[in-house]
Design a protein around this motif. Sequence first.
Motif, PDB file in Angstrom:
ATOM      1  N   GLN A 104     -22.790-115.832  18.761  1.00  0.00           N
ATOM      2  CA  GLN A 104     -22.656-115.132  20.042  1.00  0.00           C
ATOM      3  C   GLN A 104     -23.159-115.989  21.199  1.00  0.00           C
ATOM      4  O   GLN A 104     -22.500-116.094  22.232  1.00  0.00           O
ATOM      5  N   TRP A 107     -20.779-118.922  21.790  1.00  0.00           N
ATOM      6  CA  TRP A 107     -19.565-118.454  22.460  1.00  0.00           C
ATOM      7  C   TRP A 107     -19.826-118.241  23.953  1.00  0.00           C
ATOM      8  O   TRP A 107     -19.052-118.670  24.798  1.00  0.00           O
ATOM      9  N   GLU A 108     -20.942-117.580  24.265  1.00  0.00           N
ATOM     10  CA  GLU A 108     -21.301-117.349  25.672  1.00  0.00           C
ATOM     11  C   GLU A 108     -21.509-118.675  26.404  1.00  0.00           C
ATOM     12  O   GLU A 108     -21.070-118.835  27.536  1.00  0.00           O
ATOM     13  N   SER A 109     -22.182-119.597  25.772  1.00  0.00           N
ATOM     14  CA  SER A 109     -22.441-120.898  26.374  1.00  0.00           C
ATOM     15  C   SER A 109     -21.130-121.615  26.698  1.00  0.00           C
ATOM     16  O   SER A 109     -20.956-122.144  27.797  1.00  0.00           O
ATOM     17  N   ARG A 166     -18.116-120.212  26.970  1.00  0.00           N
ATOM     18  CA  ARG A 166     -17.335-119.408  27.910  1.00  0.00           C
ATOM     19  C   ARG A 166     -17.804-119.615  29.341  1.00  0.00           C
ATOM     20  O   ARG A 166     -17.002-119.724  30.271  1.00  0.00           O
ATOM     21  N   LEU A 167     -19.135-119.704  29.520  1.00  0.00           N
ATOM     22  CA  LEU A 167     -19.705-119.846  30.862  1.00  0.00           C
ATOM     23  C   LEU A 167     -19.920-121.298  31.276  1.00  0.00           C
ATOM     24  O   LEU A 167     -20.282-121.567  32.420  1.00  0.00           O
ATOM     25  N   GLN A 190     -31.838-115.693  25.049  1.00  0.00           N
ATOM     26  CA  GLN A 190     -30.873-114.704  24.565  1.00  0.00           C
ATOM     27  C   GLN A 190     -30.782-114.764  23.045  1.00  0.00           C
ATOM     28  O   GLN A 190     -30.718-113.721  22.386  1.00  0.00           O
TER      29      GLN A 190
END
Length: 145
Positions: A117, A120-122, A124-125, A133
């Motif tokens: 997760q 993926w966030e890293s 995506r951003l 987190q």
Amino acid sequence: MNPMFNPTRDQVRDFFMNTWKKHQDKSVLTPIESLALKWILEHPEYHQVLGAQESREQDYQVQQGQVNPFLHLSMHLAIEEQISIDSPPGIRQVFEQLSARSTPHDAVHEIMECLGQVIWESQRLGKPLDNEQYQELLLQRVKRH
């Protein structure tokens, strides 16, 4: 750039495929190959993939429900290293608590969901991995059980 710390997709795939081949040939493994083999043996569903040269070029589409065995095994190695050095702080205790409720392998898979997760966030951003987190997700995982 040192490929040990930032390997290409092909280097990662070659590493796991060569480790599997060396195991089958009963060749001597390096320490990191021995760690990789431990996780390969835990995943018999990947044995055929690791023995098939065409797997090296295979694209695995998460959107189609496909698990990338090379990424999965890489995450096992990364998490094992994190637990061994307790970084991020507290991950070893999280692992021990989750292991007490199931199996060590299942515990690593739960940690893997948290790591996946934040990765993926890293991506995506376009930002660095958020360790805070990650730690929060790990603590939430322990509290859920």
